[in-house]
Design an enzyme around this catalytic site. Sequence first.
Site, PDB file in Angstrom:
ATOM      1  N   LYS A 163       0.889  -1.166   0.000  1.00  0.00           N
ATOM      2  CA  LYS A 163       0.000   0.000   0.000  1.00  0.00           C
ATOM      3  C   LYS A 163       0.927   1.216   0.000  1.00  0.00           C
ATOM      4  O   LYS A 163       1.444   1.614   1.044  1.00  0.00           O
ATOM      5  CB  LYS A 163      -0.876  -0.031   1.259  1.00  0.00           C
ATOM      6  CG  LYS A 163      -2.231   0.625   1.108  1.00  0.00           C
ATOM      7  CD  LYS A 163      -2.185   2.096   0.801  1.00  0.00           C
ATOM      8  CE  LYS A 163      -1.880   2.938   2.022  1.00  0.00           C
ATOM      9  NZ  LYS A 163      -1.601   4.353   1.652  1.00  0.00           N
TER      10      LYS A 163
ATOM     11  N   GLU B  37       9.566   1.357  11.029  1.00  0.00           N
ATOM     12  CA  GLU B  37      10.581   2.388  10.808  1.00  0.00           C
ATOM     13  C   GLU B  37       9.858   3.722  10.889  1.00  0.00           C
ATOM     14  O   GLU B  37       9.081   4.077   9.992  1.00  0.00           O
ATOM     15  CB  GLU B  37      11.254   2.163   9.461  1.00  0.00           C
ATOM     16  CG  GLU B  37      11.969   0.819   9.459  1.00  0.00           C
ATOM     17  CD  GLU B  37      12.810   0.534   8.224  1.00  0.00           C
ATOM     18  OE1 GLU B  37      12.600   1.200   7.201  1.00  0.00           O
ATOM     19  OE2 GLU B  37      13.659  -0.357   8.296  1.00  0.00           O
TER      20      GLU B  37
ATOM     21  N   CYS C 177      13.797  10.848   6.892  1.00  0.00           N
ATOM     22  CA  CYS C 177      13.626  10.434   8.290  1.00  0.00           C
ATOM     23  C   CYS C 177      14.919  10.592   9.081  1.00  0.00           C
ATOM     24  O   CYS C 177      14.893  10.844  10.273  1.00  0.00           O
ATOM     25  CB  CYS C 177      13.145   8.994   8.350  1.00  0.00           C
ATOM     26  SG  CYS C 177      14.256   7.884   7.475  1.00  0.00           S
TER      27      CYS C 177
ATOM     28  N   GLU D 240       8.780  16.275  15.541  1.00  0.00           N
ATOM     29  CA  GLU D 240       9.311  16.112  14.182  1.00  0.00           C
ATOM     30  C   GLU D 240       8.543  17.045  13.234  1.00  0.00           C
ATOM     31  O   GLU D 240       7.321  16.974  13.138  1.00  0.00           O
ATOM     32  CB  GLU D 240       9.142  14.657  13.728  1.00  0.00           C
ATOM     33  CG  GLU D 240       9.729  14.416  12.349  1.00  0.00           C
ATOM     34  CD  GLU D 240       9.441  13.020  11.816  1.00  0.00           C
ATOM     35  OE1 GLU D 240       8.284  12.586  11.834  1.00  0.00           O
ATOM     36  OE2 GLU D 240      10.406  12.375  11.337  1.00  0.00           O
TER      37      GLU D 240
END
Length: 488
Positions: free
Chosen positions: A180, A256, A290, A392
């Site tokens: 997906k 992750e 990331c 973040e």
Amino acid sequence: MSGKAVMHFINGEYTPGTSGKVFQNINPVDGSVICDVHEGLKPEVDAAVTAAKDALRGPWGKMTIEERVAILHKVADGVNARFDEFLEAECKDTGKPKSLARHIDIPRGASNFKAFAEVIKNAPTETFPMATPDGTGALNYSIRTPKGVIAVISPWNLPLLLMTWKVGPALACGNTVVVKPSEETPLTTSLLGEVMNDAGVPAGVYNVVNGFGPDSAGAYLTEHPDVDAITFTGETSTGTAIMKAAAVGMRDVSMELGGKNPAIVFADCDMDKAIEGVMRSVFVNCGQVCLGTERVYVERPIFDEFVARLKAGAEDLKVGEPDDEDANFGPLISKEHQEKVLGYYDLARKLGANVVTGGGVPDMGDALSGGAWVEPTIWTGLDDDSAIMREEIFGPCCHISPFDDEDEVILRANDTVYGLACSIWTENLSKSHRVAGQIESGLTWVNSWFLRDLRTPFGGSKQSGIGREGGVHSLEFYTELRNICVKL
Ligand code: NAD
């Protein structure tokens, strides 16, 4: 003008599915519609998972490792043979400069298949001969078998690279997958279906269902009882929702997740190298990496010089469209993400940050005014506990703070719920090892950033992830290690 609608790829064929729903794929460069995308709901997910489950019992499940490895090499070669098409698709979806995607996204996306094919070909297992009371003995040996149907949920920042980082090892280990992709970036995942067919990957081994997360393809996929394990890259909050779904049926997860990564710059660093590395780690891919740096700690004697040089570097970035070969700075992924990043730019100002550079939207002219552009931004002057230092942002921005001593900076770098990546800049060898060992992150670089060897463990500590992928470590998630005990 918009192109052909993106379909799902189920059992080796492109299909619009039965839901009848479509959504728009928007070009972040100017806000135009690239194409429609068919949205998968329960029926599409059911069809894809059934195809993946059946394929485990078909020719794929009977292949030798050598045969699988040969096919995966063909997949990598197939991506490289259609390099320009993949490059075009990736840059349309993301708006990133072709000069970047040409060196990172597409070649690394292709090489993931070869790297993991080699890992599985060379992976050893263990044997333990054991004594028994009757003196004949027994032999224990372990075998690795595929886990089954793996759900792969991927993000938009490095769409092909991060998706094949999971599909490569999953297939190398003999699993089948239902992918997906992010709703923002469906094109390369879809194109890979053609490459899989051409390479001789049997139908049902690689399936793609497009759609969103909640109440859409993502949630239906992670809730599906015939999915044996879920590998996810994305935000920590999404990972939490996926773990809840995975708890039903005790499915394994590999996560992750997000980060708030520090860079630590000591006064004895090589300043040129540190500026070059921190520039990349803050601004490459418009800050949407990331592993990227959002907190920079600089030892006080070189603080002013470092801030001035990073400011000059940020102001020297060349903002532009993907086809502009001089451009090294593109737009954010979407208007929605632009709004989030600009929200943090506003917040920083309200909290009293000193805006060293940026803080707004660049003037890109009328034709690109609908794009998701933001300025590269640097702040100083905020406390460690401000939201700018804790959350973040995932944009092209960082806060730079001074520090005075090694123990202090280690404490401050570790003072976060995340633990993904860190970079340390010093020419003192002993100090670099001493500090690196105390940083609570899955990946620490010394005098470098994003230097990746695919054989090494990759993953986050704390809320940045669960599990390690890369090299032999990927085998832990993508295979079931079984012991066979033979009484002799
Ligand atoms: P996201 O979590 O919003 O979405 C990731 C994927 O999850 C998308 O495909 C989305 O449709 C899907 N999804 C959303 N809700 C879901 C649900 N309830 N069930 C199932 N699927 C669902 O992340 P993003 O915005 O695409 O990516 C940016 C984030 O990814 C950042 O936090 C970044 O740090 C993280 N990231 C981490 C790594 C890593 O290796 N640790 C790498 C890249 C990005």
